[in-house]
Design an enzyme around this catalytic site. Structure first.
Site, short mmCIF file in Angstrom:
data_model
loop_
_atom_site.label_atom_id
_atom_site.label_comp_id
_atom_site.label_asym_id
_atom_site.label_seq_id
_atom_site.Cartn_x
_atom_site.Cartn_y
_atom_site.Cartn_z
N HIS A 185 -8.45 7.28 7.07
CA HIS A 185 -8.89 5.99 6.02
C HIS A 185 -9.16 4.81 6.90
O HIS A 185 -8.33 4.51 7.53
CB HIS A 185 -7.91 5.77 5.08
CG HIS A 185 -8.33 5.05 3.91
ND1 HIS A 185 -9.20 4.46 4.16
CD2 HIS A 185 -7.59 4.60 2.83
CE1 HIS A 185 -9.61 3.77 2.87
NE2 HIS A 185 -8.45 3.88 2.10
N CYS B 221 -9.90 -1.75 0.85
CA CYS B 221 -10.78 -0.63 0.99
C CYS B 221 -12.18 -0.35 0.52
O CYS B 221 -12.71 0.79 0.51
CB CYS B 221 -9.92 0.70 0.99
SG CYS B 221 -8.51 0.35 2.01
N HIS C 113 -13.54 8.89 -2.47
CA HIS C 113 -12.51 7.74 -1.72
C HIS C 113 -11.49 8.94 -1.25
O HIS C 113 -11.08 8.58 -0.10
CB HIS C 113 -12.09 6.92 -2.95
CG HIS C 113 -11.43 5.67 -2.19
ND1 HIS C 113 -11.46 5.19 -1.22
CD2 HIS C 113 -9.93 5.49 -2.56
CE1 HIS C 113 -10.71 4.40 -0.78
NE2 HIS C 113 -9.63 4.39 -1.39
#
Lengths: 264, 400
Positions: free
Chosen positions: B324, B160, B290
């Site tokens: 996400h 990620c 994040h």
């Protein structure tokens, strides 16, 4: 900052028929006969026992390569930035995940999912080496060695830091093996420094022009180098093993040549 | 190495295709998350699915036809991005522009589907195209082909953080003179591996994800394509030009799938980014977190943010809006950060209602309008891979 070059302070190799760089170097020089044999992947002793049991072939391969190259240069692995590059993923793990997802229940193993990230070797390297320095992981099909070397030299010059480049390949089982044939797990590692030091064996420079890939002169090893993207480094490493220089074209999206000059 | 000029950028996600719909959704604090009806997935989850990915690629690109590559081309077609790159290729030469993109799963969906049909010997009945779809490098090959580029090209796949780390790779290669410009970004699409995989880790929320909320229950997965064209800045730039001021990277060296509770890896990445940018924490006006909405991520990142910035810095995660987007998240959130700078917008956090009591932050729940000079975006991944990106406006007053 112009120009992409570095000093090669450490080398590592592991693959079918060779356990480390000294063994491969002797084969590249023709002093020992290379024979195809299953790769002997060491157990990564630097990982805690719980993690040691969970890791697949790429992690075992990459950790062995990284520690060998760092040791040759007397470098502290914890302090090194790393670039991992591979043509593909952990084939065993991918095969298991895709097989599970094709079943009605789709009961994916959390460990398999965690280990499925392409940067799993980078993550386990961090844990094993206690390395908090930046780490990158490239996936670049047949150009993975060339692009990994480009990224590593970008870091060496751009950030003025030592970079450990770990290039590896690991084969698929099952139906993907026929779509993408790869040899036994194999790879090389290069420890690259911005400045010449006491461990420097050669200077490496990348140029954006085309050149012949070059030959090792050992038929079996030449075939192996063509069969695994990470081993496109072997013609250059053959010259290094013989203490010679040379220019070697690399398989790349744009013409790319690596020039090797031994440090006298 | 810095600053570099983001001479063009675009983003496509569940919020819509291109910057217009994305900005409108951010201003309205609208979420693109919806109950999961993706493929054959039977999970009680919400996803951020991109509409319009059912049309095959043109015949000339048939080898590359897969969901991830369709998303890539849909993204490239927005906001005049492809034309801006083609014009840059005219200026610099096609071989002088690199393509560096993040993805975590690329075209894996089509391989997952092919595994459902194996013959008695275990071979594919309908083999996936390995080079054009399965291997991650297919993404940069396709994008280079579409844009007519012939420079170095690789995929970064650090889970990620992928879509953020490509900005650093490009900046270094521009600084060394290896290339003159780079197309950077990230493309990741929905697939069974990530949906069932995160579910196996009990990290998927049944309701739309609620980053930094006291009652957060995990993430919602999304998909996105986001791109930027990076070049050296010209002497004269528009006042609202967006500059890449620095990128910081670090490794946790802690655990494969959870961060150290004190967020020290996140802290190191943010500090390194500020150092690259030559900026102090007090000069940052907004932080795009994040903020995955997993209990451990938000706690660790929050600790790091508190220790570096104290309580004063407005911060939010936009994953409640987009989901996400994994390997694309870093790039998508840089694009959102660029929009924030350009339009004087601090995005909110749809879905989040009450800040986790353990975190003392200026968490932004609903959008605020205020002029911004410097913003940071965080992206952290499995394997302990951390990256922070700092952007600033060309007219930002940051000398003091």
């Amino acid at each position: 900052m112009n120009g992409l070059f570095a000093y090669l302070d450490g080398v590592a190799a592991l693959g079918p028929g060779f356990d480390d760089w000294p063994m491969l170097a002797a084969q590249l020089r023709g002093e020992a006969i290379w024979q195809d044999a299953p790769t002997r992947l060491p157990v990564p002793q630097a990982l805690p026992p719980a993690e040691r049991r969970r890791v697949g072939k790429p992690v075992r391969l990459a950790l062995a390569l990284g520690f060998e190259a760092a040791a040759m240069a007397g470098a502290d692995p914890a302090a090194l930035a790393t670039v991992f590059t591979a043509s593909g993923c952990d084939g065993d793990n991918l095969h298991a995940l895709c097989s599970t997802l094709a079943e009605p229940e789709r009961l994916v193993s959390p460990t398999r999912f965690t280990n499925s990230v392409h940067n799993a070797p980078a993550g386990y390297w961090g844990i094993a080496a206690q390395a908090t320095a930046p780490s990158n992981a490239l996936s670049a099909y047949d150009v993975s060695f060339a692009m990994g070397l480009l990224e590593a030299l970008g870091q060496v010059r751009g950030e003025q830091r030592r970079v450990l480049l770990i290039a590896y390949d690991s084969p698929y089982p099952g139906p993907l093996a026929r779509l993408r044939p790869l040899p036994e797990p194999c790879g090389v590692a290069l420890l690259l420094s911005p400045a010449r030091g006491e461990h420097s064996q050669a200077r490496l420079a990348l140029g954006f022009e085309a050149a012949e890939a070059g030959s090792i002169g050992v038929a079996g090893l030449d075939a192996l180098a063509r069969s695994a993207p990470s081993l496109r480094a072997l013609p250059m490493l053959a010259a290094l093993a013989r203490g010679e220089g040379g220019r070697f074209g690399l398989e790349s999206p744009t013409p790319l040549t690596v020039e090797l000059q031994p440090c006298a | 190495m810095y600053p570099l000029y983001l001479s063009a950028f675009t983003g496509t996600s569940a919020l819509g295709a291109g910057l217009g719909p994305t900005l409108a959704a951010l201003l309205a604090n609208r979420s693109g998350l919806a109950p999961c009806a993706f493929e054959t997935v039977k999970l009680d989850a919400h996803v951020g699915e991109v509409a319009g990915l059912d049309t095959p690629l043109p015949a000339a690109l048939a080898d590359y036809d897969c969901r991830n590559n369709r998303l890539a081309l849909l993204g490239l077609a927005q906001d005049g991005f492809a034309d801006a790159v083609r014009a840059a290729a005219q200026r610099y030469g096609a071989a002088r522009i690199g393509v560096f993109l993040g993805t975590s799963t690329g075209g894996i969906l089509e391989t997952e589907q092919a595994y459902r049909r194996l013959d008695e010997s275990g071979d594919f009945v309908a083999p996936p195209n390995y080079r054009g779809r399965h291997t991650p490098q297919a993404l940069v090959e396709l994008v280079a082909k579409e844009l007519g580029l012939a420079g170095p090209a690789f995929v970064v796949s650090t889970a990620c953080s992928s879509g953020a780390k490509v900005f650093a790779s490009a900046a270094r290669l521009i600084a060394t003179g290896a290339i003159d410009a780079a197309v950077v970004g990230g493309v990741d699409s929905l697939c069974l591996t990530t949906l069932y995989g995160f579910n196996s880790l009990e990290l998927v929320s049944t309701e739309p994800c609620r980053p930094y909320d006291a009652a957060r229950r995990g993430l919602s997965i999304g998909e996105a394509a986001a791109f930027a064209l990076l070049e050296r800045p010209a002497a004269e730039l528009p006042a609202d030009a967006i500059l890449l001021a620095g990128v910081g990277e670090s490794s946790d060296a802690y655990h494969m799938s959870s961060p150290p509770p004190d967020g020290r890896g996140a802290l190191a990445a943010m500090q390194a980014a500020l150092e690259q940018a030559g900026l102090r924490p007090a000069q940052v006006d907004y932080l795009n977190l994040h903020g995955t909405a997993t209990p451990s991520n938000d706690t660790a990142e929050g600790q790091a943010v508190m220790s570096l910035f104290g309580q004063r810095l407005p911060a939010s995660s936009t994953k409640g809006a987009t989901g996400h987007t994994l390997g694309a998240a870093g790039a998508l959130e840089v694009v959102i950060a660029a929009l924030a700078l350009k339009h004087g917008l601090i995005p909110g956090s749809p879905g989040s209602r009450t800040l986790d009591a353990a975190l003392d932050l200026d968490y932004v729940f609903t959008p605020r309008r205020q002029s911004l000079g410097v913003v940071m975006s965080n992206s952290f991944g499995f394997g302990g891979s951390n990256a922070s990106v700092v952007l600033r406006r060309a007219d930002a007053k940051v000398d003091a």
